[in-house]
Design a protein around this motif. Structure first.
Motif, PDB file in Angstrom:
ATOM      1  N   SER A 138       0.808  -1.069  -0.035  1.00 15.88           N
ATOM      2  CA  SER A 138       0.137  -0.062  -0.192  1.00 15.88           C
ATOM      3  C   SER A 138       0.736   1.308  -0.034  1.00 15.88           C
ATOM      4  N   ARG A 139       2.070   1.420   0.860  1.00 14.42           N
ATOM      5  CA  ARG A 139       2.723   2.415   0.707  1.00 14.42           C
ATOM      6  C   ARG A 139       3.447   2.698  -0.365  1.00 14.42           C
ATOM      7  N   ALA A 142       0.762   4.215  -2.869  1.00 19.54           N
ATOM      8  CA  ALA A 142       0.750   5.686  -2.674  1.00 19.54           C
ATOM      9  C   ALA A 142       1.917   6.592  -3.253  1.00 19.54           C
ATOM     10  N   ALA A 172      -7.340  -4.788  -0.446  1.00 18.63           N
ATOM     11  CA  ALA A 172      -7.155  -3.491   0.205  1.00 18.63           C
ATOM     12  C   ALA A 172      -6.541  -2.598  -0.968  1.00 18.63           C
ATOM     13  N   ALA A 173      -5.326  -3.211  -1.691  1.00 24.90           N
ATOM     14  CA  ALA A 173      -4.654  -2.577  -2.349  1.00 24.90           C
ATOM     15  C   ALA A 173      -5.778  -2.245  -3.750  1.00 24.90           C
ATOM     16  N   ASP A 175      -8.932  -1.370  -3.463  1.00 26.46           N
ATOM     17  CA  ASP A 175      -9.794  -0.456  -3.005  1.00 26.46           C
ATOM     18  C   ASP A 175      -8.890   0.892  -3.225  1.00 26.46           C
ATOM     19  N   GLN A 176      -7.638   0.896  -2.784  1.00 25.77           N
ATOM     20  CA  GLN A 176      -6.577   1.979  -2.637  1.00 25.77           C
ATOM     21  C   GLN A 176      -6.534   2.532  -4.270  1.00 25.77           C
ATOM     22  N   LEU A 177      -6.270   1.665  -5.148  1.00 27.76           N
ATOM     23  CA  LEU A 177      -6.261   2.068  -6.630  1.00 27.76           C
ATOM     24  C   LEU A 177      -7.434   2.614  -7.028  1.00 27.76           C
ATOM     25  N   ALA A 179      -9.665   4.132  -5.433  1.00 27.34           N
ATOM     26  CA  ALA A 179      -9.603   5.851  -4.786  1.00 27.34           C
ATOM     27  C   ALA A 179      -8.864   6.671  -5.432  1.00 27.34           C
ATOM     28  N   LEU A 180      -7.620   5.933  -5.833  1.00 27.69           N
ATOM     29  CA  LEU A 180      -6.538   6.991  -6.639  1.00 27.69           C
ATOM     30  C   LEU A 180      -7.062   7.284  -8.150  1.00 27.69           C
TER      31      LEU A 180
END
Length: 381
Positions: A138-139, A142, A172-173, A175-177, A179-180
């Protein structure tokens, strides 16, 4: 670093790779990959202790900048070798990709600060963001996105980072992508339709040949002798014993793939219909799975609400591998059978399997194996 010099007890050897890595080797046999600041500190400590600092580098800007930073720190350097061509690692990856895969945040942040190329691709066309997504870092996701990495860039198989995160169960990754700004509606290969060869229909029609033989042979030899009648009856009973279930005869022969829509046509007769692959949660394989099996006949089994009802016995008659039968029967009660001809299996399995995998569909082991083999063959061509 292909050649390592002989070092004294306190000496260090610093090799600046053109792919961004900085390799530090100690005289006692230890070695590590270090951020530039840490490599400079190690070299300064060695020089202050009166030890030798050997240095070498690839002929690339990132490597030259690392050597310049050592010079700027006032470290007395001993050149070890002339600059060589920039190195990559296995499958064409570089230090940024490896750091993204492993979640090595210090290395990754150092590389980004030094201007490492976030758009560079490995042998499969994947960027560092693909590697971060597939491993759920995740970091790294980002940091790479903040550095300008393209969140919707497809690799050579048409997979975006979001698709890889989904297929690797890194939710989770994913969802993160999203959101990006990654597009969750994209599919491998883009919007263009993929047409399939008409020969797949023969996988179903060939099963009608033994029945046609009986219908032709019996009138030709009528009236039958007692032995001939027994033989004909045994033939029909044996045929009925191995006859696939109704789901097979209602098979959807693949015509084309349009986005997430698989257009199929019944093997025997009837109009084409559309199977929305977004409704598939489980998929498996049936038929002759071995490469030398008779005619190489295979079929994809899609668990879909618009499919034909099927039982465990029906799945067994669809030649689902024994080790997968119970799990598939527990999850699937309606199936769409998609026949694929042995000679051109990859043309259907790879695009359909890629899309299902990218959407996180539960693929059976045999379907995953067929998909991975097809990908390797496609990459080799």
């Amino acid at each position: 670093m292909t050649v390592r010099p002989a070092l004294g007890a306190g000496d260090v050897y610093v090799y600046a790779h053109g792919n961004g890595a900085i390799h530090v080797a100690y005289g006692d046999g230890r070695s590590l990959l270090a951020p530039l600041g840490e490599a400079v500190a190690i070299a300064e400590g060695c020089a202050a202790a009166g030890c030798t600092v050997l240095v070498a580098a690839d002929d690339a800007p990132l490597a030259a900048d690392a050597v310049a930073a050592l010079h700027d720190a006032g470290v007395s350097l001993t050149p070890f070798a002339a600059a060589g061509p920039p190195q990559t690692w296995g499958d064409g990856t570089d230090a940024l990709m490896e750091a993204a895969s492993l979640g090595s945040d210090r290395i990754l942040e150092d590389l980004l600060a030094r201007g490492a190329d976030v758009h560079r691709r490995d042998a499969s066309g994947s960027t560092a963001l693909h590697h971060a997504a597939a491993n759920g870092s995740s970091r790294a996701i980002a940091a790479l996105a903040a550095a300008g990495a393209a969140v919707d860039a497809p690799n050579d198989q048409g997979f975006t980072p979001l698709m890889l995160a989904t297929s690797c169960r890194q939710l989770a990754a994913a969802d993160q992508l999203a959101a990006l700004g990654a597009d969750p509606g994209r599919t491998p290969g883009g919007p263009a339709a993929t047409a399939f060869p008409p020969g797949n229909r023969m996988v179903v029609l060939v099963w009608a040949v033994p029945l046609l033989f009986v219908l032709v042979a019996v009138p030709a030899f009528w009236p039958l002798t007692p032995f001939g009648a027994v033989l004909a009856l045994a033939y029909v009973v044996a045929y009925l014993a191995i006859l696939p279930p109704r789901a097979f005869w209602r098979a959807g022969v693949p015509v084309r793939l349009e986005g997430t829509d698989l257009v199929v046509r019944p093997a025997l007769r009837g109009p084409a219909r559309v199977i929305d692959l977004r409704a598939v949660e489980t998929a498996g394989m049936g038929g002759s799975l071995g490469p030398s099996a008779w005619m190489g006949a295979r079929w994809i089994l899609l668990g879909h609400p618009d499919g034909v009802p099927v039982t465990r016995r029906g799945l067994r008659r669809l030649v689902v591998p024994r080790g997968e039968l119970d799990a598939l029967a527990a999850r699937v009660d309606r199936v769409v059978v998609v026949p694929v001809s042995g000679g051109r299996t990859d043309e259907v399995i790879v695009p359909v399997g890629n899309l299902l995998s990218a959407r996180g569909v539960d693929l059976s082991a045999s379907l995953r194996q067929q998909l991975e083999s097809g990908r390797r063959r496609a990459a080799a061509r």
